[in-house]
Write an enzyme that holds these catalytic residues in place. Structure first.
Site, PDB file in Angstrom:
ATOM      1  N   ARG A 238      -3.772   8.760  -0.532  1.00 35.71           N
ATOM      2  CA  ARG A 238      -2.559   7.986  -0.068  1.00 35.71           C
ATOM      3  C   ARG A 238      -1.156   8.487  -0.316  1.00 35.71           C
ATOM      4  O   ARG A 238      -0.222   8.527   0.466  1.00 35.71           O
ATOM      5  CB  ARG A 238      -2.905   6.680  -0.472  1.00 35.71           C
ATOM      6  CG  ARG A 238      -1.670   5.517  -0.513  1.00 35.71           C
ATOM      7  CD  ARG A 238      -1.951   4.477  -1.470  1.00 35.71           C
ATOM      8  NE  ARG A 238      -0.614   3.563  -1.521  1.00 35.71           N
ATOM      9  CZ  ARG A 238       0.164   3.568  -2.481  1.00 35.71           C
ATOM     10  NH1 ARG A 238       0.485   4.535  -3.340  1.00 35.71           N
ATOM     11  NH2 ARG A 238       1.149   2.325  -2.257  1.00 35.71           N
ATOM     12  N   GLY A 262       7.726  -4.171   0.994  1.00 37.39           N
ATOM     13  CA  GLY A 262       6.709  -4.501   0.085  1.00 37.39           C
ATOM     14  C   GLY A 262       6.559  -3.067  -1.082  1.00 37.39           C
ATOM     15  O   GLY A 262       5.647  -2.402  -1.342  1.00 37.39           O
ATOM     16  N   ASP A 284      10.411  -6.531  -2.183  1.00 37.21           N
ATOM     17  CA  ASP A 284       9.075  -7.090  -2.740  1.00 37.21           C
ATOM     18  C   ASP A 284       9.347  -8.568  -3.099  1.00 37.21           C
ATOM     19  O   ASP A 284      10.402  -8.987  -3.745  1.00 37.21           O
ATOM     20  CB  ASP A 284       8.599  -6.374  -3.549  1.00 37.21           C
ATOM     21  CG  ASP A 284       6.910  -6.356  -3.787  1.00 37.21           C
ATOM     22  OD1 ASP A 284       6.338  -5.212  -3.632  1.00 37.21           O
ATOM     23  OD2 ASP A 284       6.514  -7.614  -4.065  1.00 37.21           O
ATOM     24  N   SER A 286       7.036 -10.246  -5.194  1.00 35.56           N
ATOM     25  CA  SER A 286       6.158 -10.549  -6.291  1.00 35.56           C
ATOM     26  C   SER A 286       7.092 -10.188  -7.478  1.00 35.56           C
ATOM     27  O   SER A 286       8.190  -9.514  -7.250  1.00 35.56           O
ATOM     28  CB  SER A 286       5.004  -9.863  -6.329  1.00 35.56           C
ATOM     29  OG  SER A 286       5.140  -8.408  -6.700  1.00 35.56           O
ATOM     30  N   GLU A 313      10.888 -11.676   5.556  1.00 37.75           N
ATOM     31  CA  GLU A 313      11.355 -12.513   6.470  1.00 37.75           C
ATOM     32  C   GLU A 313      12.694 -13.491   6.205  1.00 37.75           C
ATOM     33  O   GLU A 313      13.428 -14.178   7.095  1.00 37.75           O
ATOM     34  CB  GLU A 313      10.407 -13.716   6.801  1.00 37.75           C
ATOM     35  CG  GLU A 313       8.961 -13.017   7.599  1.00 37.75           C
ATOM     36  CD  GLU A 313       8.168 -12.431   6.479  1.00 37.75           C
ATOM     37  OE1 GLU A 313       7.069 -12.150   6.966  1.00 37.75           O
ATOM     38  OE2 GLU A 313       8.452 -12.430   5.174  1.00 37.75           O
ATOM     39  N   GLU A 339      -5.066  -8.805   4.683  1.00 39.85           N
ATOM     40  CA  GLU A 339      -3.807  -9.265   3.965  1.00 39.85           C
ATOM     41  C   GLU A 339      -2.472  -9.547   4.850  1.00 39.85           C
ATOM     42  O   GLU A 339      -1.585 -10.234   4.400  1.00 39.85           O
ATOM     43  CB  GLU A 339      -3.516  -8.378   2.900  1.00 39.85           C
ATOM     44  CG  GLU A 339      -4.443  -8.307   1.747  1.00 39.85           C
ATOM     45  CD  GLU A 339      -3.950  -7.354   0.634  1.00 39.85           C
ATOM     46  OE1 GLU A 339      -4.315  -7.346  -0.430  1.00 39.85           O
ATOM     47  OE2 GLU A 339      -3.092  -6.193   0.967  1.00 39.85           O
ATOM     48  N   HIS A 529      -8.608   4.396  -2.084  1.00 36.59           N
ATOM     49  CA  HIS A 529      -8.860   3.058  -2.457  1.00 36.59           C
ATOM     50  C   HIS A 529      -9.248   1.974  -1.409  1.00 36.59           C
ATOM     51  O   HIS A 529      -9.897   0.855  -1.796  1.00 36.59           O
ATOM     52  CB  HIS A 529      -7.682   2.566  -3.407  1.00 36.59           C
ATOM     53  CG  HIS A 529      -6.539   1.848  -2.656  1.00 36.59           C
ATOM     54  ND1 HIS A 529      -5.666   2.846  -1.871  1.00 36.59           N
ATOM     55  CD2 HIS A 529      -6.215   0.763  -2.335  1.00 36.59           C
ATOM     56  CE1 HIS A 529      -4.693   2.114  -1.176  1.00 36.59           C
ATOM     57  NE2 HIS A 529      -4.942   0.950  -1.483  1.00 36.59           N
TER      58      HIS A 529
END
Length: 593
Positions: A238, A262, A284, A286, A313, A339, A529
């Protein structure tokens, strides 16, 4: 859950891979029902009376007899009680299993417990044609239209039952309206939300407030932890492929305005800055955004990278910036779409990507589907429960068939060439098209008679320096043990120790063709993963060389949680020597969560 259906034929239309993203763009695809699979021949099959041990030549004859001999109309009762498809099935199975009198059934109010019990979804009569035809009075039709069709009540008791049913529907409608009002308030951050929260805080402590359903909270919280980011960054297939694409395309990234949706730790933003980006906006929602900002500062790139905490958004770019040249994101989840992060990436595309010449990275993903022997995985997940220290614990394995399993399967266990069940070109695909239904045909390459325990799903990822689709028929690069991309040294500063020829999707140098970088999450590659997504079959398929397994793969966001997926797989098999395929179709349902 698994069902057996009998149909006269399955005739999937041919699939043009360039058109795959459009398969779900029409209303017809969204409205697919059992009628797509269940032939009208069900109505002409022998059918047993609901109240007597008599069998008639067709469904209509059986229903007509019950109405004439017992004064019972299944259609009228289902309409009066406003039963949906599953409640109608429960009613039929309850009648066949419990043997109530017609008068008892006619007196039902719709509030009975059995109408909500999954126990009555199990057929009481094997291969019951009454369960396999669509009801005449669709429960999806407009309520006012249904009421307009209803006959006037014959007596006071009937009128009272109808009033009770209407009151129940009215109450449900009020609850739905209240829920949607709260939902909209929460999502749009209306001013009235603060007042509502104050009212909730001031409400009586003897009544617990019903929490608003929020599919996002757990999702964003989970990405605040270190472990998940360590797993992703240590996935060399990845991370090195993203680095390869960004750092080997300085002509694309030099002086570009880049958005990283993200961003997590900000690793892709760091790559973009080192590739010469003029500005990078790392987004992000979070708590990891705080660490990303510190990482940017620690690497002395805060003059290029701006970390913005919030949902893409909702965020606004700094003054003077309306559009970006490139959107880079690692949005892929298990089974590609788990997700539902892609929805946010598409929102960012429509809102921020410059209309002419903007690049999405990755630019394209293909969802691949194949037959899988999966014998060892079957033993680990299901088979071993049958004998645990001499005890039968097989009840523990039943739920495994209802959930997709994320694990690694060996390439030798894949016993068909994979087919594309969804081709997502990120330049044009819409969120609506992420719910889809695709026909498939898989041909076994097993050299000897073998049991197929599962279907396997994985995805291939493509990057093009122009953002355009990859050439038709191009396969993703397969990273194998010992591949240079896995051994590449990336010292401090983000630049390769010595630029070397890396083999992730050998760039196409032909004039007019895009330069392509790619990787696969399939069984032939070094495991990522994401692993693979395995759909176990309740009844294994016996195949030999040339055995054909054909059907339809359906995927949509779960109604219970929009970040989870509901999958249906409809399939049947045909041996090479058979002139026509068997009429029986198996349907199995899965959750991806």
């Amino acid at each position: 859950m698994s069902l057996k259906l009998r149909v006269t034929h399955i005739n999937p239309p041919p699939v043009d891979e360039h058109d795959v993203p459009n398969l779900s763009s029409s209303d017809e695809d969204d409205d697919q029902t059992w009628d797509d699979w269940v032939s009208d021949s069900f109505e002409r099959r022998p059918c047993k009376s609901l109240f007597e041990d008599r069998t008639f030549e067709s469904v209509q004859e059986a229903l007509a007899y019950d109405e004439a001999a017992h004064g019972f109309s299944l259609k009228e009762v289902a309409s009066r009680l406003a039963l949906d498809q599953y409640q109608r099935i429960r009613l039929i199975n309850w009648i066949r299993r419990e043997h109530p009198s017609p008068s008892v059934v006619t007196a039902l109010t719709g509030a009975e417990d059995f109408l909500q019990s999954d126990d009555y979804l199990k057929p009481a009569l094997e291969d019951d044609p009454l369960l396999q035809i669509a009801p005449d009075d669709s429960s999806d039709s407009d309520p006012e239209e249904q009421e307009g069709k209803a006959k006037p009540p014959k007596d006071l008791a009937t009128a009272r039952r109808r009033i009770t049913a209407l009151q129940r529907k009215l109450q449900q409608a009020k609850q739905d309206l209240a829920y949607y009002r709260r939902f909209v308030s929460e999502r749009l951050n209306l001013a009235g939300l603060a007042d509502e929260l104050n009212n909730l805080n001031a409400s009586s402590t003897t009544h617990a407030a019903v929490p608003l359903r929020d599919d996002d909270s757990h999702y964003f919280q989970s990405y605040a932890e270190n472990d998940i980011h360590a797993v992703m960054i240590q996935d060399k297939v990845r991370t090195a492929t993203y680095a390869k694409f960004i750092l080997s395309n300085p002509d694309v990234f030099r002086d570009a305005i880049v958005m990283d949706v993200g961003c997590g730790t900000g690793i892709l933003s760091l790559f973009a800055a080192k590739a010469g980006a003029k500005r990078v906006f790392a987004i992000d929602a979070s708590d990891i955004a705080e660490k990303a900002a510190q990482i940017v500062k620690d690497n002395e790139l805060d003059n290029v990278i701006t970390v913005i905490r919030g949902k893409v958004e909702d965020i606004k770019l700094p003054e003077g910036y309306d559009h970006v040249d490139i959107i880079v994101s690692e949005w892929m989840g298990y089974a590609l779409l788990y997700e539902s992060m892609l929805d946010s990436v598409l929102h960012a595309r429509d809102r921020f990507l410059k209309p002419d010449g903007g690049v999405m990275a990755p630019s394209q993903c293909k969802m691949m589907f194949a037959l899988c022997e999966a014998g060892e995985l079957f033993k680990e997940r299901i088979g071993f429960w049958s004998d645990v220290y001499g005890f039968d614990l097989s009840a523990m394995a039943k739920d495994v068939y209802d959930e997709a399993v994320v694990d690694v399967v060996g390439s030798e266990t894949v016993l068909s060439e994979p087919v594309v069940v969804k081709d997502l070109y990120l330049g044009t695909i819409t969120s609506k098209q992420l719910d889809f239904s695709t026909p498939f045909t898989l041909v076994s390459i097993a050299e000897r008679r073998t049991k197929i325990h599962a279907f396997v799903l994985y995805f291939d990822v493509f990057f093009t320096h122009t953002g355009e689709p990859v050439p038709e028929g191009m396969d993703a690069y397969i990273v194998r043990d010992g591949d240079p991309i896995l051994a590449e040294v990336w010292p401090l500063g983000g630049r390769p120790h010595q630029p070397r020829r890396m083999s992730t999707g050998d760039p196409l140098k032909d004039k007019g063709r895009p330069k392509v970088t790619s990787f696969s999450t399939g069984p032939a590659s070094v495991p990522t993963h994401w692993k693979q997504t395995v759909f176990f079959l309740r009844e294994p398929i016996a195949v030999g060389e040339g055995t054909v397994v054909e059907g339809v793969f359906k995927l949509r966001k779960s109604k219970d949680n929009s970040r989870e997926l509901d999958v249906e797989i409809h399939y049947r098999t045909k041996e090479p020597e058979e002139e026509s395929a068997p009429s029986e179709v198996t349907v199995q349902f899965y959750k991806v969560r």
